[in-house]
Each structure stands twice: as structure tokens, then as C-alpha cells.
Design an enzyme around this catalytic site. Structure first.
Site, short mmCIF file in Angstrom:
data_model
loop_
_atom_site.label_atom_id
_atom_site.label_comp_id
_atom_site.label_asym_id
_atom_site.label_seq_id
_atom_site.Cartn_x
_atom_site.Cartn_y
_atom_site.Cartn_z
N CYS A 80 0.71 71.96 3.13
CA CYS A 80 0.89 72.33 1.71
C CYS A 80 1.37 71.19 0.85
CB CYS A 80 1.93 73.43 1.56
SG CYS A 80 1.80 74.74 2.73
N GLU A 86 -3.12 64.63 -5.67
CA GLU A 86 -3.91 65.60 -4.89
C GLU A 86 -5.07 66.17 -5.70
OE1 GLU A 86 -2.10 69.42 -4.02
OE2 GLU A 86 -2.90 69.39 -1.98
N GLU A 116 -12.36 65.27 -2.72
CA GLU A 116 -12.80 66.49 -2.01
C GLU A 116 -12.32 67.77 -2.69
OE1 GLU A 116 -10.79 64.10 -0.88
OE2 GLU A 116 -9.21 64.85 0.41
N CYS A 134 10.22 71.65 -1.68
CA CYS A 134 9.70 71.44 -3.04
C CYS A 134 10.78 71.55 -4.11
CB CYS A 134 8.59 72.43 -3.35
SG CYS A 134 7.31 72.44 -2.10
#
Lengths: 173, 583
Positions: free
Chosen positions: B299, B361, B366, B504
Site C-alpha cells: 500500500c 505513484e 503503469e 501513514c
């Protein structure tokens, strides 16, 4: 002095950043690293020997050393860029070490240094295009009474004045 | 425990032998200013701002000077005041004077120090460095002109994250903190975690701006702008407006986002629940069908870039699940677009993240499985705070509002993704019930929680014993990965890795300051938010059941693979620029 032979190797090496080293050079460096058991705390000693062998420490060489020691390139480059005795640029056939220590400074070293740069057309820290001279500033050569002082190779030149610089350089050209 | 008695400004104090003068003064209730000092991470006594008179010939740096029996420390003598002031004046003589337009204006340690030392005017006019700011990274901007060379960023990058992307180059006045060879950050091993930003005392490091693009999209009538909010934002956003760390402001944040003009306000927590279904199923498959174990969570984008650089051999251990942000992004321009009857080309997808690595990210090539860039802009918690301030939005004055369907319903399992151990706990809540087909007596897996570097436990799934580990900060990830490389002696089947200390909630995009005490408060807030929610297990989220029924089919099904799973890129640690050029 050995310095001349080393510099010749250095000048011939054309290494682009980001490129791996030629196999023979990599092997030569690996032998040095092996002598220190690949110990990262021997980094400075290893760099000394590698500089002796290669003549200078270009980026691909430093990256190779970092990789072999398993340390970061930031670490290795930090050390090399900190100590003036390490150079990432090839050295010339004749290495000029001009003193900018306190005594030489007050006796007029800045103007002498300026003239050397002007005569050779490169700045201190660099090497002339023809690889004949490289210019380094040093802090004290232990001859303060004779300042301003500079060494060309192993020769000491004392009580320099700007106007004497062309004559000082002439025998080496 | 041996103790030492001393006085600080005449106040008697007794501290453990070996303590620093700074700690003793703290205990005596006397404030000594510091600048380069970062407790436990960077204690080098370099900046000399904390100097004090300890009766020695020279003033000593309180952050490193050890206490001695009978020592008489003076923190407020003319010599001390002059020394501190001169030090800061010299730093200011090579620091830009554009405070009002600096990203750290009013939240800058140098500014606060100058203020507290009563510095007025520049006494020293001298040379100033002129560096070109490095804007190469999608995540982090580096402006060496503002850098005061305290090296806190270098220490956090090395000691906490074990990355060593940056270091000091050259010496003296020419010193600059940069990647090796003065490379660009984008061409370095930087994992974009942004911990350097959190510890930078000034504005030399900050996130790449996403605000301008977001305002532009919000004012474009042709755009349908959706926003998702990460779990850790709701327990920290309040701090940007002077609130307490850990205060849960979910409802007000949703209301504030609507007032900013977002057309769909939804929750990354929804795709966190989805992650649990996908990742949990993947784990069960690997356990039963003999896949690569231990399976490691995926994640945290800083963590992903880290493993790509430093442990590329272990990439098969990563779960193939995209992060919740990217799952949301892929679904926003497919599932959501379909359901709302909106052309996905007109959807602009924004995410609010506690993270700077998410900015990188979303730009990964992709991450375009919807046929478009799945997430268009990532804003940090700090940036959302700035936008709200710009728009005059005061969270305290807003009502609590609910997220929009169909990706707004969430569970406690998703909320705890924000804290270290949360993903593991959420996964266990679901995996336990799926495997045993029995309800959990207690959904709280308390071993997952807290700030210990690596947490381990064995979970009994009615006979099937599964060993799990949880780590946060990349130096702890290294410990875990080295064990995996060494043959996984502890027999872990599942490992949660979070890039940032505390998870996080301690991410590089969170409000400044972020320190251990504040991290703990945000963690506490996270578990409070979990307890307040009616549904606390991902697989019981009705919106999740609905999306599988209406759109995805089943976990790990065809559509899931297409939209929710990804591949990784081995990057290596050395000669990165060359590898990039070869692509």
C-alpha cells in the site's frame, strides 16, 4: 615521480557518468578493495589507493567503489568532495600546488594565483586542455617565511610575484 | 541508576548520569533554543544555537554536553545571548529574505528563532550561495538556497529510512545537501517518503505543488472533479488550523471539500476495504496453493520504491495489489464513470494523502489502467490545509457531512490503515472470518498496534497457525527483509510494511511538526475513529459487496486483475540514471 605515470593513465581514461567501468580497471580496483577486506570503514584508505592507481576519481569509479563496499554513493562522494587531496578530475602532467595559507595570503598570494590562472587559461581545481598542468590550492607548504610559495611537481618556487610566473612555468612547458 | 546533581540558572535539578545539559535544563523547566538538534536522530552539536555557560573556558553546546556533578549551568548570560544571536545572524546572512512567500512562513524554526532572539536587521552582508532548486522529483522540491546545512534531512534519510539518497557535498561555504554527484532527486534512490520535509527546520524541502492544477480543474466547468481522502488525513487535517493532533475531523473535512467545489467527495477508505478483500484473498491463495511467502503488503508507495531499489530480488513477495489510492483512481474513471454516466475523459481525479510518495505513484506509467491517468493530482494534508485557508474554510465552523456514494462507505478496518499495524489488523479481521467461517469474538488485534519497530505474532485461524510481522520506517523494513533474505527463520507468512515512522499518520505529507508524541496522538485518534464506526470489518462493508456484485465479479477475478493489481520495476541501487536511459 610516480605522479607522472599516474596522471598519464588518468588523462587517457574517458569515462562517462553512469557507465560501468572497463573490466580491467574494475578488477584493479577490486584488488585494492579486497586488500581492505571490503571494509567500508577503510573508505578513505581505499580511495587513496584507487586514486593512486587511476590518477583521479571519476564518478564511475566512485560508484564502483560504493557498490563493492555496499555503501551509498552519497557517502563516497561526500568524502571525496570534502577532502581536497581527492580529485574527480584528471590531473595534468605537472601539478601546481599554490599556497593560499595565511602567511602566503598576506604576502600577496591572491595576485600570484590570479596570474597563474591567467597564464594557463584555467581556474584552480582544473586541468589545462592539453593535460600538461593541473592547478590546486593548498593550505601551507611549511615555508611561510618564503611566501608566497607554490610547488610545480616536486619543485618549490618561493617569493613569487605575479611578473615572475611566466618564467616559473617556462621550464615545464 | 546513578544520578548527577547540578543547577541550571540556579534551579537545582537531578538527572541520570550521562544526560545532556539540554535534558537537565528541560527538567528544570528552562528552555534552551535549538536548531540542528533532532532528538534521537540528529544530536551533533553543530549549529551552536544551544550554547550555554557550564563554567568551562568556552561555551558548550547543551544538546551534546554531558552533565557533571555540581555543574552550574547558565543559559542567559550576555556571552550566551551574544553567541546565539551572532550564530543565527550569520545563518541569516546567507538565507533568502522572502519569508512572506515561503511555504514555511509562520511555521519555520529559523524564523521563530530569529524572533525569539530578538534579531532585528542584518548585521552581516556577505556572499550568498546561488543554487538552482531541484524540481525534478514528482514528490519533493529541494531548494538549497534556503538550506541552513543542519543535516537533519541527511540523518533522517540515513538513520530512520536507511535510504541515504542525499548527503553533504563539498565543504565550507560551498557545502550543499544533494544526491551524490549533484544528481537530480528524480535520478536518485530517493523513495519520495518526505520524512526530510518533516524534519527540515526551514523551507528548503517541500512537496511539489498540486494546488494550482487542482484549482484549475475545480474552476473548469467541463471537468467533473472527484476527490478521495486517505485514512490518515482525517486525524491530522485539524492541525493545519490549530487543532489538536489526533482530533477526528472526517465530517468537517468532507463538508470543506464540498465547499471547495469537488463534485464527488469519496473515501480512500472504501478502496482500503477493497484492498483487504483482494489482498486477503491473495494471501489465502498463496497459503493454500503454494505461492511466494511471506507475502508483503504493497500500500505504501515509498516502501515500494525502496524495495525496487534495495531488495529487487524480493519483489515476488509483494502483494500484487495496487495501493488503495490507485485502486480508487482506476475505479473512479471506470466504475464510477459508468455508474454516473460521465465520460471518464472529463473526470479529474484528486486524492488527499498524508504522503509525498503518492505524488510519484500516480505518475507511474503503469497507473493508467482506466485508459487515462488514474489519479490526476495528489495533494498532501498540508496542501489541503492551504487550499482551505485560501478559501476561508474553517473546519470548526462546518457541519459534519457524509461521503458520497458509491465509494464513500467505509469501515473501521479501513480507517486503521493509517496507523502502523492497521493493514495487518484489518486483514486479520477478514481473513480470520473467511477462513474459519466463524465470527471474531474480539476484532481488536492489539499486538499490531503501537510504535515498536517490528511487531510479531502468531494467529490461530482455528488450527491453521499464521505468523505475521508488522514494521514501520524503512530502517525497520530492512531488518525484516534481511530476515526474509536469510530464509525467513521466524516463518512469517504475512508482513505489513509501512514506509513512514508510525505509518501513514506520520507520512511526509502530514502537518509540521510531526514528532513521536504527535504520531501517538494521531494513532490514538485513528483507533477512536475505528471504534466509532458501526462496521469494523472490510468484508461486511455493503458497498464492497455491491461493487463485486455490480462490477468486479469476485476478488482476484478478471476485472480485479485488470484494474486493481499491478507489477513492479526492479531499479537497483547504483547507476540509476543509466538504467533509466536504457528503458
Amino acid at each position: 615521480m610516480a605522479a607522472k605515470a599516474e596522471s598519464a593513465t588518468g588523462a587517457k581514461l574517458k569515462l562517462a557518468p553512469g557507465q560501468p567501468l572497463p573490466a580491467d580497471l574494475a578488477k584493479e580496483i577490486d584488488v585494492i578493495i579486497a586488500r581492505y577486506d571490503g571494509n567500508p570503514s577503510s573508505l578513505i584508505n581505499i580511495l587513496h589507493e584507487v586514486q593512486k592507481a587511476v590518477g583521479f576519481l571519476p564518478e564511475p569509479v566512485l560508484t564502483h567503489v560504493a557498490e563493492k563496499l555496499g555503501v551509498s554513493v552519497a557517502d563516497v562522494h561526500g568524502v571525496v568532495s570534502f577532502y581536497t587531496l581527492f580529485s574527480m578530475k584528471p590531473k595534468g602532467k605537472h601539478r601546481i600546488a599554490a599556497c593560499k595559507g595565511t602567511a602566503c595570503y598576506v604576502r600577496g598570494a591572491p595576485r600570484v594565483l590570479e596570474r597563474i590562472e591567467k597564464e594557463l587559461g584555467v581556474k584552480f581545481g582544473d586541468t589545462t586542455e592539453d593535460a600538461q598542468f593541473s592547478l590546486d590550492i593548498v593550505r601551507c607548504l611549511g615555508a611561510c617565511g618564503l611566501g608566497p610559495v607554490a610547488m610545480v611537481g616536486d619543485d618549490v618556487h618561493a617569493r613569487l610575484k605575479p611578473d615572475r610566473i611566466p618564467a616559473m612555468l617556462k621550464p615545464y612547458r | 541508576m546513578a544520578t548527577v546533581k547540578l543547577t541550571v540558572d540556579g534551579v537545582p535539578v537531578e538527572v541520570e548520569a550521562g544526560s545532556t545539559v539540554l535534558k537537565a535544563a528541560e527538567k528544570a523547566g528552562i528552555n534552551i533554543p535549538t536548531l540542528c538538534y533532532l532528538e534521537g536522530i540528529h544530536e551533533v552539536g553543530a549549529c551552536r544555537v544551544c550554547v550555554v555557560d557550564v563554567g568551562a573556558k568556552a561555551l558548550q553546546a547543551a544538546c551534546v554536553a554531558p552533565v557533571a556533578e555540581g555543574m552550574k549551568v547558565l543559559t542567559n548570560t550576555p556571552a550566551v545571548r551574544t553567541a546565539r544571536k551572532t550564530t543565527v545572524e550569520l545563518i541569516l546572512s546567507n538565507h533568502p529574505d522572502n519569508c512572506p512567500s515561503c511555504v514555511r512562513n509562520l511555521n519555520c524554526e529559523l524564523q521563530a528563532l530569529a524572533e525569539s532572539l530578538n534579531i532585528r536587521g542584518n548585521r552581516f552582508e556577505g556572499a550568498r550561495n546561488e543554487w538552482t532548486p531541484d524540481v525534478s522529483s514528482h514528490s519533493i522540491v529541494r531548494d538549497p538556497n534556503k538550506c541552513i546545512l543542519c543535516r537533519r534531512c541527511v540523518s533522517v534519510c540515513e538513520k530512520v529510512q536507511g535510504v541515504q539518497a542525499i548527503g553533504p557535498i563539498n565543504r565550507g561555504f560551498n557545502t550543499v545537501i544533494a544526491p551524490a554527484f549533484g544528481e537530480l532527486l528524480a535520478d536518485s534512490v530517493c523513495v519520495n517518503c518526505g520524512q526530510c520535509i518533516l524534519v527540515c527546520p526551514v523551507g528548503a524541502l517541500y512537496e511539489k505543488d498540486g494546488i494550482a492544477k487542482t484549482w484549475a480543474a475545480l474552476s473548469d466547468p467541463g471537468k467533473h472533479v472527484v476527490v478521495q481522502t486517505a485514512p490518515a488525513v482525517r486525524v491530522a487535517l485539524g492541525e493545519t488550523q490549530g487543532g489538536e493532533p489526533g482530533e477526528v475531523v472526517t465530517g468537517q473535512m468532507v463538508a470543506g471539500l464540498r465547499r471547495l467545489g469537488f463534485d464527488g467527495v469519496m473515501d480512500t477508505d472504501f478502496t482500503a476495504d477493497l484492498t483487504i478483500l483482494e489482498e486477503g484473498t491473495e494471501l489465502i491463495e498463496r497459503l493454500t496453493k503454494g505461492g511466494v511467502l511471506p507475502m508483503i503488503t504493497s500500500c505504501s508507495p515509498g516502501w515500494i520504491k525502496f524495495i525496487e531499489h534495495f531488495y529487487p530480488d524480493l519483489l515476488p513477495n509483494l502483494s500484487t495489489c495496487k495501493s488503495p489510492q490507485q485502486m480508487f483512481g482506476a475505479l473512479a474513471k471506470t466504475f464510477y464513470a459508468e455508474k454516473k454516466g460521465i465520460d471518464p475523459a472529463s473526470i479529474f481525479s484528486v486524492s488527499i494523502m498524508p504522503c509525498t510518495a503518492k505524488k510519484f505513484e500516480c505518475e507511474r506509467p503503469e497507473m493508467r489502467d482506466s485508459g487515462y491517468q488514474d489519479v490526476d493530482v495528489v495533494l498532501t494534508t498540508r496542501e489541503l490545509g492551504r487550499m482551505m485557508k485560501e478559501a476561508g474554510i474553517v473546519l470548526d465552523k462546518l457541519p459534519e457531512e457524509e461521503y458520497d456514494p458509491p465509494m464513500g462507505l467505509t469501515t473501521g478496518a479501513a480507517v486503521i490503515f493509517g496507523a502502523t499495524g492497521g493493514v495487518c489488523e484489518a486483514a486479520l479481521r477478514t481473513v480470520y472470518e473467511v477462513v474459519t467461517k466463524e465470527p471474531l469474538k474480539d476484532v481488536n488485534f492489539k499486538f499490531c498496534r503501537g510504535l515498536a519497530g517490528v511487531k510479531e505474532a502468531e494467529v490461530d485461524l482455528k488450527g491453521t497457525k499464521v505468523k505475521v510481522a508488522v514494521s514501520h520506517s524503512l530502517s525497520n523494513a530492512r531488518k525484516v527483509l534481511d530476515m526474509v533474505r536469510a530464509g525467513n527463520p521466524n516463518g512469517w507468512a504475512f508482513i505489513e510494511v509501512m514506509c513512514c515512522p508510525g505509518g501513514c499518520i506520520g507520512g511526509g505529507g502530514q502537518p509540521i511538526p510531526t514528532n513521536t508524541a504527535i504520531r501517538q496522538k494521531r494513532i490514538d485518534g485513528t483507533y477512536t475513529a475505528d471504534e466509532r464506526l458501526a462496521i469494523r470489518k472490510s468484508h461486511e462493508n455493503p458497498a464492497i459487496t455491491a461493487i463485486y456484485k455490480e462490477f468486479l465479479g469476485q476478488p482476484l477475478g478478471h476485472k480485479s486483475h485488470e484494474l486493481l493489481h499491478t507489477k513492479y520495476t526492479p531499479r537497483g541501487r547504483y547507476r540509476i540514471r543509466k538504467e533509466k536511459a536504457a528503458d
